[in-house]
Enzyme design. Sequence first.
Site, PDB file in Angstrom:
ATOM      1  N   THR A   1      37.281  60.927  -3.392  1.00 27.10           N
ATOM      2  CA  THR A   1      36.536  60.855  -2.129  1.00 27.10           C
ATOM      3  C   THR A   1      36.690  62.105  -1.287  1.00 27.10           C
ATOM      4  O   THR A   1      35.759  62.533  -0.608  1.00 27.10           O
ATOM      5  CB  THR A   1      36.994  59.625  -1.331  1.00 27.10           C
ATOM      6  OG1 THR A   1      36.740  58.449  -2.094  1.00 27.10           O
ATOM      7  CG2 THR A   1      36.259  59.515  -0.001  1.00 27.10           C
TER       8      THR A   1
ATOM      9  N   THR B   1      41.494  57.361  -5.155  1.00 23.05           N
ATOM     10  CA  THR B   1      42.603  56.451  -4.840  1.00 23.05           C
ATOM     11  C   THR B   1      42.710  55.250  -5.769  1.00 23.05           C
ATOM     12  O   THR B   1      43.787  54.665  -5.884  1.00 23.05           O
ATOM     13  CB  THR B   1      42.472  55.936  -3.397  1.00 23.05           C
ATOM     14  OG1 THR B   1      41.236  55.214  -3.255  1.00 23.05           O
ATOM     15  CG2 THR B   1      42.506  57.076  -2.399  1.00 23.05           C
ATOM     16  N   ASP B   2      41.626  54.867  -6.436  1.00 24.44           N
ATOM     17  CA  ASP B   2      41.635  53.588  -7.143  1.00 24.44           C
ATOM     18  C   ASP B   2      42.645  53.531  -8.276  1.00 24.44           C
ATOM     19  O   ASP B   2      43.237  52.482  -8.550  1.00 24.44           O
ATOM     20  CB  ASP B   2      40.234  53.255  -7.669  1.00 24.44           C
ATOM     21  CG  ASP B   2      39.293  52.825  -6.552  1.00 24.44           C
ATOM     22  OD1 ASP B   2      39.790  52.483  -5.464  1.00 24.44           O
ATOM     23  OD2 ASP B   2      38.066  52.850  -6.754  1.00 24.44           O
TER      24      ASP B   2
ATOM     25  N   ASP C   1      35.514  60.650 -10.680  1.00 20.46           N
ATOM     26  CA  ASP C   1      35.959  59.476  -9.943  1.00 20.46           C
ATOM     27  C   ASP C   1      37.224  58.976 -10.633  1.00 20.46           C
ATOM     28  O   ASP C   1      37.318  58.996 -11.859  1.00 20.46           O
ATOM     29  CB  ASP C   1      34.871  58.398  -9.980  1.00 20.46           C
ATOM     30  CG  ASP C   1      35.215  57.206  -9.109  1.00 20.46           C
ATOM     31  OD1 ASP C   1      36.155  56.464  -9.485  1.00 20.46           O
ATOM     32  OD2 ASP C   1      34.563  56.995  -8.080  1.00 20.46           O
ATOM     33  N   SER C   2      38.206  58.527  -9.862  1.00 17.98           N
ATOM     34  CA  SER C   2      39.475  58.135 -10.486  1.00 17.98           C
ATOM     35  C   SER C   2      39.313  56.967 -11.450  1.00 17.98           C
ATOM     36  O   SER C   2      40.126  56.800 -12.367  1.00 17.98           O
ATOM     37  CB  SER C   2      40.519  57.802  -9.425  1.00 17.98           C
ATOM     38  OG  SER C   2      40.225  56.581  -8.769  1.00 17.98           O
TER      39      SER C   2
ATOM     40  N   THR D   1      56.345  40.581 -12.127  1.00 16.36           N
ATOM     41  CA  THR D   1      56.030  39.505 -11.191  1.00 16.36           C
ATOM     42  C   THR D   1      54.704  39.779 -10.493  1.00 16.36           C
ATOM     43  O   THR D   1      54.328  40.942 -10.282  1.00 16.36           O
ATOM     44  CB  THR D   1      57.121  39.346 -10.118  1.00 16.36           C
ATOM     45  OG1 THR D   1      56.727  38.340  -9.169  1.00 16.36           O
ATOM     46  CG2 THR D   1      57.380  40.643  -9.375  1.00 16.36           C
ATOM     47  N   GLN D   2      54.006  38.709 -10.135  1.00 16.15           N
ATOM     48  CA  GLN D   2      52.766  38.842  -9.381  1.00 16.15           C
ATOM     49  C   GLN D   2      53.034  39.070  -7.896  1.00 16.15           C
ATOM     50  O   GLN D   2      52.109  39.383  -7.141  1.00 16.15           O
ATOM     51  CB  GLN D   2      51.903  37.593  -9.574  1.00 16.15           C
ATOM     52  CG  GLN D   2      51.468  37.384 -11.006  1.00 16.15           C
ATOM     53  CD  GLN D   2      50.630  36.125 -11.189  1.00 16.15           C
ATOM     54  OE1 GLN D   2      50.113  35.560 -10.226  1.00 16.15           O
ATOM     55  NE2 GLN D   2      50.495  35.684 -12.431  1.00 16.15           N
ATOM     56  N   CYS D   3      54.285  38.913  -7.479  1.00 14.52           N
ATOM     57  CA  CYS D   3      54.641  39.092  -6.072  1.00 14.52           C
ATOM     58  C   CYS D   3      54.762  40.575  -5.734  1.00 14.52           C
ATOM     59  O   CYS D   3      55.170  41.383  -6.568  1.00 14.52           O
ATOM     60  CB  CYS D   3      55.954  38.388  -5.753  1.00 14.52           C
ATOM     61  SG  CYS D   3      55.928  36.613  -6.057  1.00 14.52           S
TER      62      CYS D   3
END
Length: 386
Positions: A42, A120-121, A88-89, A308-310
């Site tokens: 960007t 950034t992605d 683009d990333s 972990t998803q946390c």
Amino acid sequence: MSEVVLRRVTSSGSASNLVSIARKDGTPKKKKRVLVLLTGGTMAMQANGNGLLEPVAGYLAKCMRAMPELRDAKMPGYEVLEYSPLLDSADMGPTDWSTIAKDVATHHDLFDGFVVILGTDTMAYCASALSFMLEDLAKPVVLTGSMVPFAEAYSDARHNLVLSLIFAAGVSQQPPTPPEVCIFFHDRLIRGCRASKVDALGLAAFDSPRFPPLATVGVCVKDTFADNGLAWTGRILAPMLNMETGIVVLRLVPGFDDSALLACFECPTLKAVVVELYGTGTAPSRRKGLVDALTAAKQRDLVVVATTQCQVGGVKIDVYAVGQALQDAGVISAGDMTTEAAATKLAYLFGKFPDKPGTVRTLFAVSLRGELSDPGKYTRPFFEAH
């Protein structure tokens, strides 16, 4: 101002251009120098005729030449290598990370630090990958970008770029920025292999929820370099450029189809799987198919790791009975590694040891670039007592 066109032959044999736009303002040779690798994103975009944003060759370098803050005597000198085409990333992957690592290595002894500008992605994946690939790095490598293009009056690009140059050169810190791969964004310098993108629309898009920032920026810079920064190993930089691509990440969801998981594990090119479990590493205890699928993966000598998803904390799969069943099926813990770090670490290790899954398992449990904490730093006392 001078421009030099460099040519590189890609792995496919075609030629791609790099434009080097050097700032030469008569400053002393002792002035710190930073190499800026512009890959796209960007920050380098402008609106096209249809009002849609797209990267424009030469635009960012033109903006930098016009920035009075970059001509300040306290700022480092810089050169810009502009990749062609600008990407683009979302289009970037291991081959592009290898190009960046190779360029850092090629110019490593000529500059005091490096800034990599990209989208950034997938920045957190790139930062994690470069952390592992740049073995024995002796200079800071700071990744940055922006959520708003330079072309907009309210852009965050100027702030991110100026601070990234300062940190890459280590011109205002004592001790200076440690020799590791970092991300600077908004107001934080974050270890690259600890970073995640946490906000798709906010300017503070990146965070390091499982490890303190290396520095925060307000009216002054507050750093933790002495306590948390990595030290140079004293060895010569030797980039590892061959990343394994047979890695997948699976996020566990309630009611998933065990047979679909088993089919994934049967893929002949698959080397390793990152499974995002619940909490500290739990999974459905009544789903025999899950354990059967993991056992089949073990029999194929696939490396299966659990994250972990946390956002905060880490995996400790030996706490609950179901976790023990996962361990028996060959699953190893990623501790408090991010998913980005776990996936790219596996890609790096299999790149170095392509036919040695046992070696990969052993080294995966070792903190190589500060990507992994001791379990006592992210688990509650409850777990230590059991």
